[in-house]
Design an enzyme around this catalytic site. Structure first.
Site, mmCIF file in Angstrom:
data_model
loop_
_atom_site.group_PDB
_atom_site.id
_atom_site.type_symbol
_atom_site.label_atom_id
_atom_site.label_comp_id
_atom_site.label_asym_id
_atom_site.label_seq_id
_atom_site.Cartn_x
_atom_site.Cartn_y
_atom_site.Cartn_z
ATOM 1 N N CYS A 160 0.863 -1.034 0.037
ATOM 2 C CA CYS A 160 -0.030 -0.064 -0.102
ATOM 3 C C CYS A 160 0.773 1.283 -0.096
ATOM 4 O O CYS A 160 0.482 2.284 -0.745
ATOM 5 C CB CYS A 160 -1.008 0.016 1.148
ATOM 6 S SG CYS A 160 -2.305 1.183 1.078
ATOM 7 N N CYS A 161 1.900 1.448 0.860
ATOM 8 C CA CYS A 161 2.786 2.398 1.102
ATOM 9 C C CYS A 161 3.747 2.513 -0.349
ATOM 10 O O CYS A 161 3.834 3.684 -0.905
ATOM 11 C CB CYS A 161 3.828 2.104 2.051
ATOM 12 S SG CYS A 161 3.275 2.373 3.737
ATOM 13 N N CYS B 266 -1.041 8.644 7.002
ATOM 14 C CA CYS B 266 -2.131 8.182 6.344
ATOM 15 C C CYS B 266 -3.093 7.859 7.440
ATOM 16 O O CYS B 266 -2.736 7.349 8.826
ATOM 17 C CB CYS B 266 -2.209 7.096 5.423
ATOM 18 S SG CYS B 266 -1.526 7.756 3.969
ATOM 19 N N CYS C 278 -3.255 4.534 9.318
ATOM 20 C CA CYS C 278 -1.937 3.876 9.737
ATOM 21 C C CYS C 278 -1.585 5.156 11.158
ATOM 22 O O CYS C 278 -0.333 5.059 11.427
ATOM 23 C CB CYS C 278 -1.068 3.906 8.766
ATOM 24 S SG CYS C 278 -1.492 2.801 7.817
ATOM 25 N N CYS D 48 7.911 3.600 5.801
ATOM 26 C CA CYS D 48 7.153 3.302 4.693
ATOM 27 C C CYS D 48 8.066 2.939 3.317
ATOM 28 O O CYS D 48 7.783 2.564 2.519
ATOM 29 C CB CYS D 48 6.150 4.431 4.342
ATOM 30 S SG CYS D 48 7.034 5.930 3.931
#
Length: 253
Positions: free
Chosen positions: A121-122, A203, A206, A231
């Site tokens: 995702c990162c 985000c 997170c 990340c």
């Protein structure tokens, strides 16, 4: 209680640290004229760096990542920066198709399922857009500080990144008290989430508030082991990240 009330403290050597940070930024602009950007996370440190750039009229572009998962309070800082500092902000977003495929394949909460999925995702939301921000540039500026975490305890003022660019960390030796003392002295705009006990803001899924006594970055990826809490934006060896990102993207039908 505001973050300024909690953390603003005048400490010995503050003026010298400010002057040195300015000299680092001036050197970056001089040595990489037209090819250097501040990659701002919109956190308190980066707001200080932006203020130094604007206040001293240093020719460094401003760029940020709008991941699509930022808090509304964080996203709202982008137009606020442009209004307050009278400087444009380059905004880089993830590729829509990659995000749609990732969410369709792994769900909105994939980051909680495994470290690989979180890094994937990162990779889509941060690393790929960052690569576009840095494309054609020879240097970039961050708000990294040695005090932020054990992983960052030896951050230098100037270092090469893994792609051969020069990375400048003008606040490397600043304390958290320094950051907020500067913000208070200079009326620097900042993310109101800092007033809600979020010293490190990423985000929304997170990031959480921290409790008294917790480490600075305890609210980031709090379900993971401390050593995994990056990340990929600020690690020297991204080789471990790239296969995860590419394999996830490569799963498209």
């Amino acid at each position: 209680m505001t973050a300024i009330a909690l953390y603003d403290r005048a400490t010995k050597g503050f003026d010298d640290r400010v002057a040195h940070a300015v000299s680092v930024l001036q050197a970056a602009a001089r040595d990489h004229a037209g090819t250097v950007v501040q990659a701002t996370s919109l956190g308190a440190e980066d707001m200080v760096v932006t203020d130094l750039i604007a206040r001293h009229k240093i020719a460094i572009a401003l760029g940020t990542l709008e991941t699509g998962k930022l808090h509304a309070q964080t996203s709202a800082l982008i137009p606020r920066i442009e209004e307050h500092f009278k400087l444009p902000v380059e905004v880089y977003r993830p590729e829509a198709d990659a995000v749609i495929h990732f969410v369709k394949s792994y769900g909105e909460k994939a980051m909680y399922e495994s470290l690989d999925l979180r890094k994937g995702c990162c990779g889509i939301r941060k690393l790929e857009p960052l690569s576009r921000m840095l494309n054609g540039r020879t240097a970039w500026v961050t708000g990294l500080r040695r005090e932020q975490s054990n992983n960052r305890g030896d951050v230098p003022f100037v270092e090469p990144d893994d792609k051969g660019r020069v990375k400048y960390n003008p606040l490397a030796d600043w304390t958290w008290n320094d950051v907020w003392h500067y913000i208070a002295l200079n009326n620097v705009p900042y993310n109101p989430l800092h007033d809600e006990f979020m010293p490190s803001i990423g985000c929304e899924p997170c990031t959480r508030a921290i409790a008294v006594g917790e480490d600075f970055r305890a609210g980031r990826w709090w379900w993971e082991d401390e050593k995994a809490k990056e990340c990929g934006l600020h690690v020297h060896d991204d080789a471990a990240e790239e296969p995860v990102v590419s394999s996830l993207i490569g799963d498209r039908p």
